[in-house]
Scaffold this motif. Structure first.
Motif, PDB file in Angstrom:
ATOM      1  N   LEU A  24       0.633  -1.262   0.296  1.00 57.40           N
ATOM      2  CA  LEU A  24       0.108  -0.035  -0.393  1.00 57.40           C
ATOM      3  C   LEU A  24       0.860   1.689   0.078  1.00 57.40           C
ATOM      4  N   GLU A  25       2.128   1.168   0.553  1.00 61.47           N
ATOM      5  CA  GLU A  25       3.171   2.096   0.942  1.00 61.47           C
ATOM      6  C   GLU A  25       3.217   2.552  -0.533  1.00 61.47           C
ATOM      7  N   VAL A  26       3.453   1.588  -1.362  1.00 65.84           N
ATOM      8  CA  VAL A  26       4.413   2.065  -2.774  1.00 65.84           C
ATOM      9  C   VAL A  26       3.183   2.606  -3.612  1.00 65.84           C
ATOM     10  N   LEU A  27       2.252   2.021  -3.671  1.00 62.69           N
ATOM     11  CA  LEU A  27       0.564   1.807  -4.271  1.00 62.69           C
ATOM     12  C   LEU A  27       0.418   3.546  -4.099  1.00 62.69           C
ATOM     13  N   ASP A  28       0.423   4.105  -2.710  1.00 57.02           N
ATOM     14  CA  ASP A  28      -0.046   5.730  -2.542  1.00 57.02           C
ATOM     15  C   ASP A  28       1.152   6.411  -2.692  1.00 57.02           C
ATOM     16  N   GLU A  29       2.040   6.310  -3.222  1.00 54.11           N
ATOM     17  CA  GLU A  29       3.146   6.923  -2.920  1.00 54.11           C
ATOM     18  C   GLU A  29       2.983   7.262  -4.672  1.00 54.11           C
ATOM     19  N   ALA A  30       3.181   6.040  -5.214  1.00 55.61           N
ATOM     20  CA  ALA A  30       2.763   6.260  -7.022  1.00 55.61           C
ATOM     21  C   ALA A  30       1.782   7.210  -7.848  1.00 55.61           C
ATOM     22  N   ALA A  31       0.855   6.684  -6.526  1.00 54.67           N
ATOM     23  CA  ALA A  31      -1.107   7.236  -6.803  1.00 54.67           C
ATOM     24  C   ALA A  31      -0.868   8.461  -6.493  1.00 54.67           C
ATOM     25  N   GLN A  32       0.060   9.538  -5.381  1.00 57.19           N
ATOM     26  CA  GLN A  32      -0.144  11.076  -5.287  1.00 57.19           C
ATOM     27  C   GLN A  32       0.985  11.316  -5.968  1.00 57.19           C
ATOM     28  N   SER A  36      -0.425  14.469  -8.519  1.00 53.39           N
ATOM     29  CA  SER A  36       0.394  15.885  -8.615  1.00 53.39           C
ATOM     30  C   SER A  36       1.082  16.286  -9.786  1.00 53.39           C
ATOM     31  N   ARG A  37       0.229  14.824 -10.773  1.00 54.23           N
ATOM     32  CA  ARG A  37       1.209  15.721 -12.382  1.00 54.23           C
ATOM     33  C   ARG A  37      -0.627  15.843 -12.891  1.00 54.23           C
ATOM     34  N   GLY A  38      -1.400  15.636 -12.398  1.00 52.32           N
ATOM     35  CA  GLY A  38      -2.453  15.897 -12.711  1.00 52.32           C
ATOM     36  C   GLY A  38      -3.121  14.664 -13.477  1.00 52.32           C
ATOM     37  N   VAL A  39      -2.272  13.204 -13.274  1.00 47.86           N
ATOM     38  CA  VAL A  39      -3.281  11.747 -13.975  1.00 47.86           C
ATOM     39  C   VAL A  39      -4.363  11.527 -12.389  1.00 47.86           C
ATOM     40  N   ARG A  40      -5.201  11.050 -13.159  1.00 49.71           N
ATOM     41  CA  ARG A  40      -6.082  10.677 -12.298  1.00 49.71           C
ATOM     42  C   ARG A  40      -6.490   9.128 -12.652  1.00 49.71           C
ATOM     43  N   GLN A  41      -5.111   8.597 -12.516  1.00 52.32           N
ATOM     44  CA  GLN A  41      -5.533   7.122 -13.201  1.00 52.32           C
ATOM     45  C   GLN A  41      -5.951   6.452 -11.165  1.00 52.32           C
ATOM     46  N   TRP A  42      -5.455   6.764 -10.615  1.00 52.09           N
ATOM     47  CA  TRP A  42      -5.757   5.755  -9.173  1.00 52.09           C
ATOM     48  C   TRP A  42      -6.150   6.923  -8.554  1.00 52.09           C
ATOM     49  N   PRO A  43      -7.235   6.693  -7.704  1.00 52.47           N
ATOM     50  CA  PRO A  43      -7.260   6.732  -6.368  1.00 52.47           C
ATOM     51  C   PRO A  43      -5.664   7.949  -5.610  1.00 52.47           C
ATOM     52  N   THR A  44      -6.174   9.170  -4.517  1.00 54.23           N
ATOM     53  CA  THR A  44      -4.826   8.578  -3.800  1.00 54.23           C
ATOM     54  C   THR A  44      -3.798   7.782  -2.844  1.00 54.23           C
ATOM     55  N   HIS A  45      -5.100   7.734  -2.688  1.00 46.92           N
ATOM     56  CA  HIS A  45      -5.573   6.499  -1.659  1.00 46.92           C
ATOM     57  C   HIS A  45      -5.810   5.556  -1.748  1.00 46.92           C
ATOM     58  N   PHE A  46      -4.732   3.937  -1.798  1.00 45.30           N
ATOM     59  CA  PHE A  46      -5.825   2.750  -1.886  1.00 45.30           C
ATOM     60  C   PHE A  46      -6.269   1.710  -0.282  1.00 45.30           C
ATOM     61  N   ASP A  47      -7.659   1.546  -0.696  1.00 45.64           N
ATOM     62  CA  ASP A  47      -8.287   0.966   0.218  1.00 45.64           C
ATOM     63  C   ASP A  47      -7.492  -0.690   0.789  1.00 45.64           C
TER      64      ASP A  47
END
Length: 119
Positions: A24-32, A36-47
């Motif tokens: 989750l830490e890896v996914l959340d970091e990548a999502a954030q 931050s670059r305007g890409v809305r591919q993932w949520p900013t926090h993974f459940d």
């Protein structure tokens, strides 16, 4: 398939229940970073419920560099969005690389391709 596989300094570990936080830490970091670059591919926090089933099925891998979690990738052998025959392809999901490890994505995909070819 073994729990651990090596590809140079990069090591692939089948994620276990106790490592869901690392995934989750890896996914959340990548999502954030994407957000931050305007890409809305993932949520900013993974459940956690989004990754727990794949971890319990042995489909999620943690990728380490110098024993530190650097990336994660989930490899499924079927995907309801595709009409392929069962077990004829591997599907990469939730592949993410921490910024300090940027550049290992190609190595991860080459490892996935080799795994799919062997299967």
């Amino acid at each position: 398939m073994t729990k651990r596989q090596e590809c140079g300094l990069v090591k692939f570990w089948r994620a276990e229940a106790g490592q869901i936080g690392d995934v989750l830490e890896v996914l959340d970091e990548a999502a954030q970073w994407l957000t931050s670059r305007g890409v809305r591919q993932w949520p900013t926090h993974f459940d956690p419920a989004w990754v727990e089933p794949a971890v319990s099925r042995g489909e999620t891998w943690l990728v380490t560099v110098e024993e530190k979690p650097a990336a994660t990738v989930t490899l499924d052998w079927s995907d309801p969005l595709w009409a392929d025959d069962a077990d004829c392809a591997g599907y990469v999901h939730r592949m993410a690389v921490r910024r300090w490890a940027a550049g290992i994505g190609g190595q991860i995909l080459a490892w996935v391709m080799a795994l799919c070819t062997r299967r």
